[in-house]
Scaffold this active site. Structure first.
Site, PDB file in Angstrom:
ATOM      1  N   HIS A   8       0.835  -1.197   0.000  1.00 28.10           N
ATOM      2  CA  HIS A   8       0.000   0.000   0.000  1.00 28.10           C
ATOM      3  C   HIS A   8       0.869   1.244   0.000  1.00 28.10           C
ATOM      4  O   HIS A   8       2.065   1.175   0.279  1.00 28.10           O
ATOM      5  CB  HIS A   8      -0.946   0.021   1.209  1.00 28.10           C
ATOM      6  CG  HIS A   8      -0.244   0.108   2.525  1.00 28.10           C
ATOM      7  ND1 HIS A   8       0.306  -0.982   3.148  1.00 28.10           N
ATOM      8  CD2 HIS A   8      -0.007   1.172   3.339  1.00 28.10           C
ATOM      9  CE1 HIS A   8       0.856  -0.603   4.291  1.00 28.10           C
ATOM     10  NE2 HIS A   8       0.684   0.705   4.423  1.00 28.10           N
ATOM     11  N   GLU A  45      -7.891   7.958   9.695  1.00 29.09           N
ATOM     12  CA  GLU A  45      -7.410   7.514   8.387  1.00 29.09           C
ATOM     13  C   GLU A  45      -8.552   7.011   7.529  1.00 29.09           C
ATOM     14  O   GLU A  45      -9.613   6.632   8.020  1.00 29.09           O
ATOM     15  CB  GLU A  45      -6.353   6.424   8.540  1.00 29.09           C
ATOM     16  CG  GLU A  45      -6.849   5.164   9.214  1.00 29.09           C
ATOM     17  CD  GLU A  45      -5.750   4.165   9.530  1.00 29.09           C
ATOM     18  OE1 GLU A  45      -4.659   4.239   8.955  1.00 29.09           O
ATOM     19  OE2 GLU A  45      -6.000   3.295  10.376  1.00 29.09           O
ATOM     20  N   HIS A  70       7.760  11.284  -6.401  1.00 30.02           N
ATOM     21  CA  HIS A  70       6.367  11.129  -6.811  1.00 30.02           C
ATOM     22  C   HIS A  70       5.968   9.675  -6.974  1.00 30.02           C
ATOM     23  O   HIS A  70       6.802   8.787  -6.953  1.00 30.02           O
ATOM     24  CB  HIS A  70       6.111  11.883  -8.121  1.00 30.02           C
ATOM     25  CG  HIS A  70       6.885  11.360  -9.293  1.00 30.02           C
ATOM     26  ND1 HIS A  70       8.199  11.689  -9.527  1.00 30.02           N
ATOM     27  CD2 HIS A  70       6.526  10.540 -10.307  1.00 30.02           C
ATOM     28  CE1 HIS A  70       8.615  11.090 -10.636  1.00 30.02           C
ATOM     29  NE2 HIS A  70       7.620  10.372 -11.129  1.00 30.02           N
ATOM     30  N   GLU A 119       2.011  11.328 -10.956  1.00 32.37           N
ATOM     31  CA  GLU A 119       2.198  11.269 -12.401  1.00 32.37           C
ATOM     32  C   GLU A 119       1.266  10.199 -12.957  1.00 32.37           C
ATOM     33  O   GLU A 119       1.140   9.127 -12.381  1.00 32.37           O
ATOM     34  CB  GLU A 119       3.650  10.903 -12.726  1.00 32.37           C
ATOM     35  CG  GLU A 119       3.925  10.693 -14.196  1.00 32.37           C
ATOM     36  CD  GLU A 119       5.337  10.195 -14.479  1.00 32.37           C
ATOM     37  OE1 GLU A 119       5.690  10.091 -15.659  1.00 32.37           O
ATOM     38  OE2 GLU A 119       6.090   9.896 -13.512  1.00 32.37           O
TER      39      GLU A 119
END
Length: 137
Positions: A8, A45, A70, A119
């Site tokens: 994750h 969360e 990124h 991205e």
């Protein structure tokens, strides 16, 4: 035993609801969990499913500065314009693309509301390595 796959990604954000909007409306994620007042981890969360990826967002102090670190997600080239329109509708800052050589794919770079750079990329590692190896010959 080798690493199996990515488990994750966790992002620390100031506003969990705004991050949920960014992930769900902007990228097509599905919210699957909200801890609400129960804090099993460090803070409030939410969990999201994006493709086969589990994304966690935790309330806290996000990065103070932006940089080039990124996360890049693979998409089909014909989907690039649709994603850009969805993200612009949310007020997400789209960055100009970096210079590219032909054959390495197209990219859309953008920041969320907490200085995380993302991205969307249309190429693959294999395509990029093949393209870069042409210049060595």
């Amino acid at each position: 035993m080798p690493i199996q796959h990515l488990s994750h990604l966790t992002f620390i954000v100031k506003d969990l609801d705004r991050m949920a909007q960014f992930l769900c409306e902007g990228l097509g994620a599905i919210e699957i969990y909200d801890s609400q007042s129960q804090h099993f981890s460090l803070s409030h969360e939410k969990f999201f499913s994006l493709g086969s990826l589990w994304i966690a967002a935790m309330q806290g102090d996000p990065p103070a500065e932006r940089n080039y670190q990124h996360v890049a997600f693979k998409i089909a080239e014909h989907e690039l314009a649709d994603y850009q329109a969805r993200l612009e509708a949310l007020g997400v800052e789209i960055k100009p693309p970096r210079p590219r050589v032909e054959g390495e794919g197209q990219s859309l770079y953008f920041y969320d509301f907490d200085n995380h750079l993302f991205e969307l990329h249309t190429g693959t590692l294999e395509q990029r390595l093949a393209r870069y190896s042409r210049d060595k010959a």
